[in-house]
Design a protein around this motif. Structure first.
Motif, PDB file in Angstrom:
ATOM      1  N   LEU A  36      27.979 -17.941  -0.367  1.00  0.00           N
ATOM      2  CA  LEU A  36      27.750 -17.113   0.817  1.00  0.00           C
ATOM      3  C   LEU A  36      26.470 -17.522   1.543  1.00  0.00           C
ATOM      4  CD1 LEU A  36      28.745 -13.564  -0.500  1.00  0.00           C
ATOM      5  CD2 LEU A  36      30.051 -15.060   1.027  1.00  0.00           C
ATOM      6  N   HIS A  37      25.455 -17.919   0.783  1.00  0.00           N
ATOM      7  CA  HIS A  37      24.204 -18.392   1.388  1.00  0.00           C
ATOM      8  C   HIS A  37      24.451 -19.658   2.203  1.00  0.00           C
ATOM      9  CE1 HIS A  37      20.407 -20.723   1.399  1.00  0.00           C
ATOM     10  NE2 HIS A  37      19.935 -19.559   1.812  1.00  0.00           N
ATOM     11  N   SER A  38      25.248 -20.580   1.680  1.00  0.00           N
ATOM     12  CA  SER A  38      25.517 -21.820   2.421  1.00  0.00           C
ATOM     13  C   SER A  38      26.314 -21.534   3.691  1.00  0.00           C
ATOM     14  CB  SER A  38      26.225 -22.850   1.534  1.00  0.00           C
ATOM     15  OG  SER A  38      27.530 -22.434   1.230  1.00  0.00           O
ATOM     16  N   VAL A  39      27.244 -20.587   3.629  1.00  0.00           N
ATOM     17  CA  VAL A  39      27.994 -20.194   4.825  1.00  0.00           C
ATOM     18  C   VAL A  39      27.048 -19.559   5.845  1.00  0.00           C
ATOM     19  CG1 VAL A  39      29.778 -18.620   5.713  1.00  0.00           C
ATOM     20  CG2 VAL A  39      30.205 -19.941   3.642  1.00  0.00           C
ATOM     21  N   ALA A  40      26.167 -18.693   5.371  1.00  0.00           N
ATOM     22  CA  ALA A  40      25.204 -18.043   6.262  1.00  0.00           C
ATOM     23  C   ALA A  40      24.264 -19.071   6.884  1.00  0.00           C
ATOM     24  CB  ALA A  40      24.416 -16.980   5.500  1.00  0.00           C
ATOM     25  N   GLU A  41      23.861 -20.062   6.121  1.00  0.00           N
ATOM     26  CA  GLU A  41      23.001 -21.143   6.646  1.00  0.00           C
ATOM     27  C   GLU A  41      23.723 -21.877   7.774  1.00  0.00           C
ATOM     28  OE1 GLU A  41      19.760 -23.380   7.247  1.00  0.00           O
ATOM     29  OE2 GLU A  41      19.827 -21.892   5.645  1.00  0.00           O
ATOM     30  N   SER A  71      17.956 -13.000   8.552  1.00  0.00           N
ATOM     31  CA  SER A  71      17.691 -12.043   7.473  1.00  0.00           C
ATOM     32  C   SER A  71      18.821 -12.059   6.450  1.00  0.00           C
ATOM     33  CB  SER A  71      17.523 -10.636   8.039  1.00  0.00           C
ATOM     34  OG  SER A  71      16.393 -10.586   8.867  1.00  0.00           O
ATOM     35  N   ARG A  72      20.052 -12.118   6.937  1.00  0.00           N
ATOM     36  CA  ARG A  72      21.210 -12.137   6.041  1.00  0.00           C
ATOM     37  C   ARG A  72      21.191 -13.395   5.169  1.00  0.00           C
ATOM     38  NH1 ARG A  72      26.587 -13.604   5.707  1.00  0.00           N
ATOM     39  NH2 ARG A  72      27.901 -12.001   4.773  1.00  0.00           N
ATOM     40  N   ARG A  73      20.907 -14.534   5.799  1.00  0.00           N
ATOM     41  CA  ARG A  73      20.816 -15.790   5.045  1.00  0.00           C
ATOM     42  C   ARG A  73      19.741 -15.692   3.973  1.00  0.00           C
ATOM     43  NH1 ARG A  73      18.026 -20.408   8.116  1.00  0.00           N
ATOM     44  NH2 ARG A  73      16.449 -18.824   7.873  1.00  0.00           N
ATOM     45  N   ASN A  74      18.586 -15.153   4.326  1.00  0.00           N
ATOM     46  CA  ASN A  74      17.489 -15.049   3.370  1.00  0.00           C
ATOM     47  C   ASN A  74      17.833 -14.126   2.205  1.00  0.00           C
ATOM     48  OD1 ASN A  74      16.034 -16.785   4.986  1.00  0.00           O
ATOM     49  ND2 ASN A  74      14.853 -15.166   5.964  1.00  0.00           N
ATOM     50  N   LEU A 119      18.379  -7.543  -8.561  1.00  0.00           N
ATOM     51  CA  LEU A 119      19.682  -7.866  -7.981  1.00  0.00           C
ATOM     52  C   LEU A 119      20.226  -6.661  -7.209  1.00  0.00           C
ATOM     53  CD1 LEU A 119      21.714 -10.256  -7.938  1.00  0.00           C
ATOM     54  CD2 LEU A 119      22.884  -9.127  -9.819  1.00  0.00           C
ATOM     55  N   HIS A 120      20.120  -5.472  -7.789  1.00  0.00           N
ATOM     56  CA  HIS A 120      20.596  -4.264  -7.112  1.00  0.00           C
ATOM     57  C   HIS A 120      19.778  -3.974  -5.863  1.00  0.00           C
ATOM     58  CE1 HIS A 120      22.483  -2.767 -11.106  1.00  0.00           C
ATOM     59  NE2 HIS A 120      23.256  -3.610 -10.475  1.00  0.00           N
ATOM     60  N   TYR A 121      18.478  -4.209  -5.932  1.00  0.00           N
ATOM     61  CA  TYR A 121      17.620  -3.992  -4.764  1.00  0.00           C
ATOM     62  C   TYR A 121      18.029  -4.920  -3.619  1.00  0.00           C
ATOM     63  CZ  TYR A 121      13.588  -3.954  -1.705  1.00  0.00           C
ATOM     64  OH  TYR A 121      12.782  -3.868  -0.587  1.00  0.00           O
ATOM     65  N   CYS A 122      18.220  -6.198  -3.921  1.00  0.00           N
ATOM     66  CA  CYS A 122      18.620  -7.162  -2.886  1.00  0.00           C
ATOM     67  C   CYS A 122      19.999  -6.827  -2.329  1.00  0.00           C
ATOM     68  CB  CYS A 122      18.618  -8.592  -3.445  1.00  0.00           C
ATOM     69  SG  CYS A 122      16.986  -9.252  -3.797  1.00  0.00           S
ATOM     70  N   ALA A 123      20.908  -6.414  -3.182  1.00  0.00           N
ATOM     71  CA  ALA A 123      22.257  -6.057  -2.733  1.00  0.00           C
ATOM     72  C   ALA A 123      22.210  -4.837  -1.812  1.00  0.00           C
ATOM     73  CB  ALA A 123      23.166  -5.801  -3.924  1.00  0.00           C
ATOM     74  N   ARG A 124      21.377  -3.855  -2.156  1.00  0.00           N
ATOM     75  CA  ARG A 124      21.224  -2.681  -1.281  1.00  0.00           C
ATOM     76  C   ARG A 124      20.609  -3.074   0.061  1.00  0.00           C
ATOM     77  NH1 ARG A 124      19.623  -0.241  -6.031  1.00  0.00           N
ATOM     78  NH2 ARG A 124      17.431  -0.446  -5.490  1.00  0.00           N
ATOM     79  N   SER A 125      19.652  -3.962   0.022  1.00  0.00           N
ATOM     80  CA  SER A 125      19.020  -4.426   1.256  1.00  0.00           C
ATOM     81  C   SER A 125      20.038  -5.130   2.150  1.00  0.00           C
ATOM     82  CB  SER A 125      17.859  -5.377   0.951  1.00  0.00           C
ATOM     83  OG  SER A 125      16.839  -4.717   0.257  1.00  0.00           O
ATOM     84  N   LEU A 126      20.893  -5.944   1.544  1.00  0.00           N
ATOM     85  CA  LEU A 126      21.938  -6.625   2.299  1.00  0.00           C
ATOM     86  C   LEU A 126      22.921  -5.618   2.896  1.00  0.00           C
ATOM     87  CD1 LEU A 126      23.242  -9.288   3.233  1.00  0.00           C
ATOM     88  CD2 LEU A 126      24.495  -9.309   1.063  1.00  0.00           C
TER      89      LEU A 126
END
Length: 105
Positions: free
Chosen positions: A79-84, A38-41, A11-18
């Motif tokens: 947030l994913h649905s908004v990004a989609e 990329s943001r959506r993914n 979770l921390h890795y993905c958050a840092r990537s975002l």
């Protein structure tokens, strides 16, 4: 490494990537398209990992952490649905840009 620790690390890795992705605002239409995808993914990954963390907390018997993490997972899912939706809104722009670059319009 416990399941909880593993999911927290992911979770921390993905958050840092975002966070890294969001530091650079794209200037071209193609870069904007790649950024939105990329943001959506990444938001989808965050939602999935947070959901896995909920399960890991439940298996470990920490129901209060599971409830709190459920709210986080739901937030990332939203947030994913908004990004989609933003990706779909941008689709005609990128199609026009590609057609223009190829000389089709």
């Amino acid at each position: 490494m416990s399941q909880v620790t593993e999911y927290q690390s992911d979770l921390h890795y993905c958050a840092r990537s975002l966070a890294e992705l969001e530091q650079d605002r794209p200037s071209s239409e193609l870069d904007r398209w790649l950024y939105l995808n990329s943001r959506r993914n990444l938001l989808g990954q965050l939602a999935d990992v947070a959901a896995g963390l909920v399960d890991a907390h439940e298996e470990a018997g920490d129901l209060s952490a599971a409830r709190a993490t459920t709210e986080i997972a739901e937030h990332y899912l939203y947030l994913h649905s908004v990004a989609e939706h933003r990706v779909e809104e941008y689709r005609p722009v990128i199609v026009r840009a590609i057609d223009s670059a190829l000389g089709n319009r």
